[in-house]
Design an enzyme around this catalytic site. Structure first.
Site, PDB file in Angstrom:
ATOM      1  N   ALA A  11      47.447  36.692  51.259  1.00 31.69           N
ATOM      2  CA  ALA A  11      48.389  36.261  50.221  1.00 31.69           C
ATOM      3  C   ALA A  11      49.747  36.081  50.872  1.00 31.69           C
ATOM      4  O   ALA A  11      50.040  36.705  51.899  1.00 31.69           O
ATOM      5  CB  ALA A  11      48.463  37.322  49.133  1.00 31.69           C
TER       6      ALA A  11
ATOM      7  N   GLY B  45      43.669  38.258  51.220  1.00 34.45           N
ATOM      8  CA  GLY B  45      43.181  37.338  50.181  1.00 34.45           C
ATOM      9  C   GLY B  45      42.288  36.245  50.741  1.00 34.45           C
ATOM     10  O   GLY B  45      41.438  35.702  50.023  1.00 34.45           O
TER      11      GLY B  45
ATOM     12  N   GLU C 124      38.974  37.857  50.966  1.00 30.30           N
ATOM     13  CA  GLU C 124      38.433  37.996  49.601  1.00 30.30           C
ATOM     14  C   GLU C 124      37.927  36.658  49.069  1.00 30.30           C
ATOM     15  O   GLU C 124      36.932  36.600  48.352  1.00 30.30           O
ATOM     16  CB  GLU C 124      39.519  38.578  48.685  1.00 30.30           C
ATOM     17  CG  GLU C 124      39.813  40.022  49.043  1.00 30.30           C
ATOM     18  CD  GLU C 124      40.990  40.589  48.284  1.00 30.30           C
ATOM     19  OE1 GLU C 124      42.096  40.010  48.399  1.00 30.30           O
ATOM     20  OE2 GLU C 124      40.829  41.602  47.602  1.00 30.30           O
TER      21      GLU C 124
ATOM     22  N   GLU D 170      45.650  44.828  54.000  1.00 33.40           N
ATOM     23  CA  GLU D 170      46.618  45.186  52.956  1.00 33.40           C
ATOM     24  C   GLU D 170      47.223  46.563  53.156  1.00 33.40           C
ATOM     25  O   GLU D 170      48.409  46.795  52.900  1.00 33.40           O
ATOM     26  CB  GLU D 170      45.951  45.140  51.558  1.00 33.40           C
ATOM     27  CG  GLU D 170      45.568  43.750  51.079  1.00 33.40           C
ATOM     28  CD  GLU D 170      44.188  43.292  51.505  1.00 33.40           C
ATOM     29  OE1 GLU D 170      43.588  43.913  52.414  1.00 33.40           O
ATOM     30  OE2 GLU D 170      43.711  42.294  50.944  1.00 33.40           O
TER      31      GLU D 170
END
Ligand code: COA
Length: 259
Positions: free
Chosen positions: A66, A110, A113, A133
């Protein structure tokens, strides 16, 4: 549609969706998430597209996570509101056609993911994959803590999420996090071969087969077996089932209509 942060290109029956912020290692901004959701809706409606391949622009990254700059100052309520909007990872999960993550470089946070929400993962031998993260004091928020253990087991998922370490593609292959690893310069052609092999099948059979396999992670065995039986019965209503069986018996290639 024209997008700012992604490129969508169709090659025959295969669509490529490229994350396109190479100077930021394709870090996923809110804008990019919104554009991917919009593109997915468009691609799902387009019958000429049979398989979708996600990949990154440039030579270094699939998605390096992200966009961290957007986390600064974001409150819990802001984050809660973001989950109320069409959620990218749910949209990928619900996409009716096969989605392949073609991991061409850094695949982090992300990005990992997003790859986990896809159906098949191919990777360049240069790719590095991880859920970092924890290194910035947060945890996966796009399904990583749930989809990763289902793919690689509880222990490996814990190790990756709690250490935040990146692993090379060969290690990702060994633990089942990716399905194929190819030399970097062959990644696209080899992935396209897989996508085209799927695209040649009956689209309705592919769609139901995908639903059946995905159900195995949501349902218990008994419920999943009954669900498979329903889908198997349903496929007997289709033209493609009759055509596939006849073509086999008549020793000729089938002509699918997708109905
Ligand atoms: N969010 C925002 N920007 C990012 C980013 C992210 N997740 N990942 C990389 N970038 C930006 C960098 O800030 C840099 O921008 P700049 O040129 O304006 O300074 C640019 O992309 C290139 O990255 P850089 O760090 O210089 O490349 P590198 O090859 O030295 O390192 C990584 C590559 C992937 C190891 C490193 O960029 C990194 O750790 N990124 C963050 C990964 C992460 O924690 N993701 C999960 C977020 S929840």
């Amino acid at each position: 549609m024209v997008y700012e942060t992604i490129l969508v290109e169709q090659r025959g029956a295969v669509a490529f969706l490229r994350f396109n912020r190479p100077d930021k290692l394709n870090a996923m901004s809110s804008k990019m998430k919104d554009e991917i959701v919009a593109a997915l809706a468009e691609l799902d409606r387009n019958d000429a597209v049979r398989v979708l391949v996600f990949t990154g622009s440039g030579d270094k990254a699939f998605v390096a996570g992200a966009d961290i700059t957007e986390f600064k100052g974001r409150t819990a309520l802001d984050q809660w509101d973001l989950y109320r909007q069409p959620f990218l990872y749910d949209a990928i999960d619900r996409f009716s056609k096969p989605a392949i993550a073609m991991i061409n470089g850094y695949c982090l946070g992300g990005g990992c993911e997003l790859a986990l929400a896809c159906d098949i993962r191919t990777a360049s031998d240069r790719a590095q994959i991880g859920q970092p993260e924890i290194n910035i004091g947060i945890l996966p928020g796009g399904g990583g803590s749930q989809r990763l253990p289902r793919l690689v087991g509880l222990g490996k998922a814990m190790e990756l999420i709690l250490t935040g370490d990146r692993i090379p593609a060969t290690e990702a292959l060994r633990i089942g996090l990716v399905d194929e690893v190819f030399p970097h310069d062959q990644l696209e052609s080899k992935t396209l071969e897989i996508a085209n092999r799927i695209a040649e099948k009956s689209p309705v059979a592919v769609r139901l087969a995908k639903h059946a396999v995905k159900a195995s992670v949501r349902m218990g065995l008994e419920e999943g077996l009954r669900y498979e039986q329903s889908l198997f019965s349903l496929i007997f209503t289709t033209h493609d089932k009759e055509e596939g069986v006849r073509a086999f018996l008549e020793k000729r290639p089938p002509k699918w209509t997708g109905t």
